[in-house]
Scaffold this active site. Sequence first.
Site, mmCIF file in Angstrom:
data_model
loop_
_atom_site.group_PDB
_atom_site.id
_atom_site.type_symbol
_atom_site.label_atom_id
_atom_site.label_comp_id
_atom_site.label_asym_id
_atom_site.label_seq_id
_atom_site.Cartn_x
_atom_site.Cartn_y
_atom_site.Cartn_z
ATOM 1 N N ASP A 65 0.814 -1.217 0.000
ATOM 2 C CA ASP A 65 0.000 0.000 0.000
ATOM 3 C C ASP A 65 0.850 1.270 0.000
ATOM 4 O OD1 ASP A 65 -2.121 -1.674 0.129
ATOM 5 O OD2 ASP A 65 -2.741 -1.150 2.170
ATOM 6 N N ARG A 67 4.677 1.381 0.838
ATOM 7 C CA ARG A 67 6.141 1.311 0.955
ATOM 8 C C ARG A 67 6.845 2.318 0.050
ATOM 9 N NH1 ARG A 67 7.171 -3.838 -0.122
ATOM 10 N NH2 ARG A 67 7.588 -4.486 2.024
ATOM 11 N N GLU A 129 2.069 -6.735 14.400
ATOM 12 C CA GLU A 129 2.871 -5.544 14.709
ATOM 13 C C GLU A 129 2.046 -4.553 15.509
ATOM 14 O OE1 GLU A 129 6.082 -4.958 11.057
ATOM 15 O OE2 GLU A 129 4.376 -3.620 11.264
#
Length: 1185
Positions: A65, A67, A129
């Site tokens: 999406d 980077r 994460e």
Amino acid sequence: MNSISNLSDTLLSWSSYLLQPVRAMLDCLPFSNLRQGAEASNSSMDFNNDQSYRYDVFISFRGPDTRNTFVDHLYAHLKRKGIFAFKDDQRLEKGESLSPQLLQAIQNSRVSIVVFSERYAESTWCLEEMATVAECRKRLKQTVFPVFYDVDPSHVRKHIGVFKANNSHTKTYDRNKVVRWQEAMTELGNLVGFDVRYKPEFTEIEKIVQAVIKTLNHKFSGFTNDLVGMQPRIEQLEKLLKLSSENDDFRVLGIWGMGGVGKTTHATVLYDRISYQFDARCFIHNTSKIYMDGGIVSVQKQILGQTLDERNLDSYDTCEIAGIMINRLQSGIKVLLVLDNIDHLEQLQELAINPKLLCRGSRIIITTRDEHILRVYGADTVHEVPLLNSNDAYELFCRKAFKGEDQTSDCVELIPEVLKYAQHLPLAIKVVGSFLCTRDATQWKDALASLKNSPDSKIMDVLQMSIDGLQHEEKEIFMHIACFFKGEREVYVKRILDACGLHPHIGIQRILEKSLITIKNQEIHMHDMLQELGKKIVRHRFPEEPGSWSRLWRYNDFYHVLMTETGTNNVKAIVLDQKENFSKCRTEGFSNMRNLGLLILYHNNFSGNLNFLSNNLRYLLWHGYPFTSLPSNFEPYYLVELNMPHSNIQRLWEGRKDLPYLKRMDLSNSKFLTETPKFFWTPILERLDFTGCTNLIQVHPSIGHLTELVFLSLQNCSSLVNLDFGIVSNLYSLRVLRLSGCTKLEKTPDFTGASNLEYLDMDGCTSLSTVHESIGAIAKLRFLSLRDCIILAGIPNSINTITSLVTLDLRGCLKLTTLPLGQNLSSSHMESLIFLDVSFCNLNKVPDAIGELHCLERLNLQGNNFDALPYTFLNLGRLSYLNLAHCHKLRAFPHIPTLKDLSLVGSYFKLVSGSRDHRSGLYVFDCPKVKLFLSNTEDYFSKYICQWLHKLLKDPRTFRCGFDFIVPCQRKYNDDPFIHPIPEWFHHQFGGDSIIRIVQSNVDDNWIGFSFCAAFEVNNRPTNSGSSRGSLSSALPHPFYLSFESEHTEERFEMPLSLELEKIDGSKHLWIIYISREHCHFVKTGAHITFKACPGLVIKKWGLRMLIKKAGAKKLSSYSHSIMFFNNEFEESDVHHLMFDYVEESISRSGPKIQLPYNWLITEEEEVENSEAKSKEIDLSNLGL
């Protein structure tokens, strides 16, 4: 390349200001383990109690999406700001568990940024994460910034839209894991973050980065853009320091490399990154210069100043300072010490820090150009700082040459060629880039061609390019600074250059713009390489013939030129360092230097007679001039300054000398000078200084013709009998006149022609009997002192007409029996008077007119013969200091003036530098008749003290740091005349020899300070009562003081009066003290609190009270009965807020303690106020010198 090595560390030492230590200390709290998930896949983490950080920021994002778009731009912007960020570019989203490396990256980051994008929730890796970040937020107090990229924040919070629970997730993964993800999503979605939808991406990224900077509390500046390629270098240095090693012994890291490579930059950024991990830390910038200027004790004071915030160490000798420093560093605390720019081994050896005695975990970092120093000292690791690699050199150059603007293709093609000549040295890249900035490709090519013409000079030629672009006067200024004035104050340098006709106000600005100098703390600095370049230019044509150079700055060259008489007309300036030793020289060598325009010497070791000085001299400073007069043929028509302090001059010259450009003359402390020159031919003189000319008998009356004269000092001219400004005086520019110490001066001059005088000092004119009536014509006079004019019997009434007078000091005028205040004093007269001192003047009466001095804040009446103060005294509403000590005939306490107009309260503190040390309060000491009056009064005494407390506390502008009262007290108490009552509102009362310490204080923010009270008696006879310490304290640093004593320091609140114990035996007094909150360090330090006194003073009893304002009591009000002031404004008791321990005896240890005033801590506001007041004083008294 050694000549290169000095400079770039200073030009790159912008980082010492850019990232000036210290990054705000982060409290590393101990954490228990985070809860374990239901399965091992829940990414459980162990957190060490001793938390350390590897990264500033961790970025969580969905790779496909964002980077290569938003996240890439965000990461680059963080890097440019010097923020160490972790971005996982290599993630392979296979499996459900985070790698140990990724877990550590999250845990070891101070801030996390979670970028929620459209497909973020599809990745279990991202969800894991996110959940880990949420746990770090809870357990580690990590700051988290959610960023909503093309998603609605409410969708994240409510799990709707693209963030609706994924069926595949709920089917595939354990429900506890899914719930954990959902809870984390809700938690982070509810945080205040950044919704970047439909907004300019660059602007939003700027906002995110600024929020991160604010959170990290870094000290960033505009220079951060020069931090290229720093992150991997600092990480390498951290590894060498072994901060996480289990065997955490002491280590020394040496940072070594050529000048200009960035040693100081590396040390500063490293310090900024790790300093929070240490208990004490300090960064000594440019240690070698501090050592050279002030010796090793100056370095030790800097270390104490940064670790202990010590400011008052001047009273200690070298050995004491060394002992204090070593004791401090070896007191069981982890220390980080950075010694920047060490250039001699003895600088480390004299510092005498034994690494083996420091606490485990301590670190010393040393930067130097000399690797041998590090090897001999025993550094554990020596790290050589490399040059920039090709990519970093290219990026740094582009930032300097293009400043973010579009790079034209023609210029870009030339960058590799430019970098080839810059040799990847950061300094050279910055200078060349700045030089080429805004120039076109054709100019670039010309510059490169210039470089190719001198291939052997390499870096020096790069610097030479900047010099070649200077105009003639700018180049002269540059070389003057390089040879003479590096490190000098800007104002001083500009004055000399202006005298030389070099237009410094525009010239210095130009070379500042050329990046050839920097100005820091009002001083001009230049990198060593640039300085060497300037000297090289001077030597260039005649490298072995100093007599043919344009400038001489080294003693050896000057000596050679004089002794061989090889000077030429090329020599334009000679400035020798006053610290160099000087062998005897012959003066004949001056005869060949006919174009000499600037001469500064601090030496007097010359043989023969001086028969010649250049008539082209514009600035002459010869400290200790050894001859009795100037050469008879000396006709310096263009001379601007003639400065010869401490000279042997008897008479400057005979006859007429036309000096139409002369502005300053300084012959101070010329002991043999008997008369001044005539001033007819020096029409624009601005400053005359004859201070300390003890044989000066006469000042020529032509001085009255000096229409431009601003400053005249005849201070300590002890042979001067008369000062005559002439029949017609035109001194209307004169602002400062110093006559103090003129012990034979019998009368003042006529001031009619000096109507703009602002400062008049006649202290100690012991033969002065009259003051000229014209003193009333000095309408702008602000300061007048006649202190210790012991035979002066009166002052003209015309003084009452001076409306601008702020300070009037008549102390010690023994024959002055009445104050010079008229009976019909107009309210507009002396309306500005703030300070009045008429102590020890034998005044029989204080006139009623004193009540018209409505601005008066400080009044010293001690040592006079009046018996009462007039009723008009009540009108002195701004009075915050009143001294009535030793007024033996005074019968009653003065009435307390009422504070009415608050608008100008505290003006005194804004006018006088160091005024924070000037006590406010009331002093009624050694007034025996007041004592008898009080013996017949019951409640008046307590009410009176309360009224004064109320008056000062009502407006904190009336004092600085604290205040005190000294009042007599001899009324009977419980039928015992020897028991000294402490007022009942001091809830905690102790015996005279008691020592206590505060062990616990439970207070909120409503407390404003502490009040203390001591009952003491003057008793010169042996006594067994009261304080046992009073008779054995002969070695105290002050006769009587309130002591706050710790292991290494003792803070003191001193009695402000001269006690004269032999004259006042038997008197009994109360000493009441107030200390404002910011100076009550003893509350937290556990210092031992007591009163200490010299023999002859007996402390009967003492007490204290914490003043805690009642909730809702915003401001002290007025009361008809001021005893109500305590009950209505403050908590009735502080007994529930304080816990004490009694201490058997005072702290003792070997060696002296650091003695500090109670108000050693200077707040930022006080620093600004003092600086502004000091600036005004300097401007007034010394006219900028």
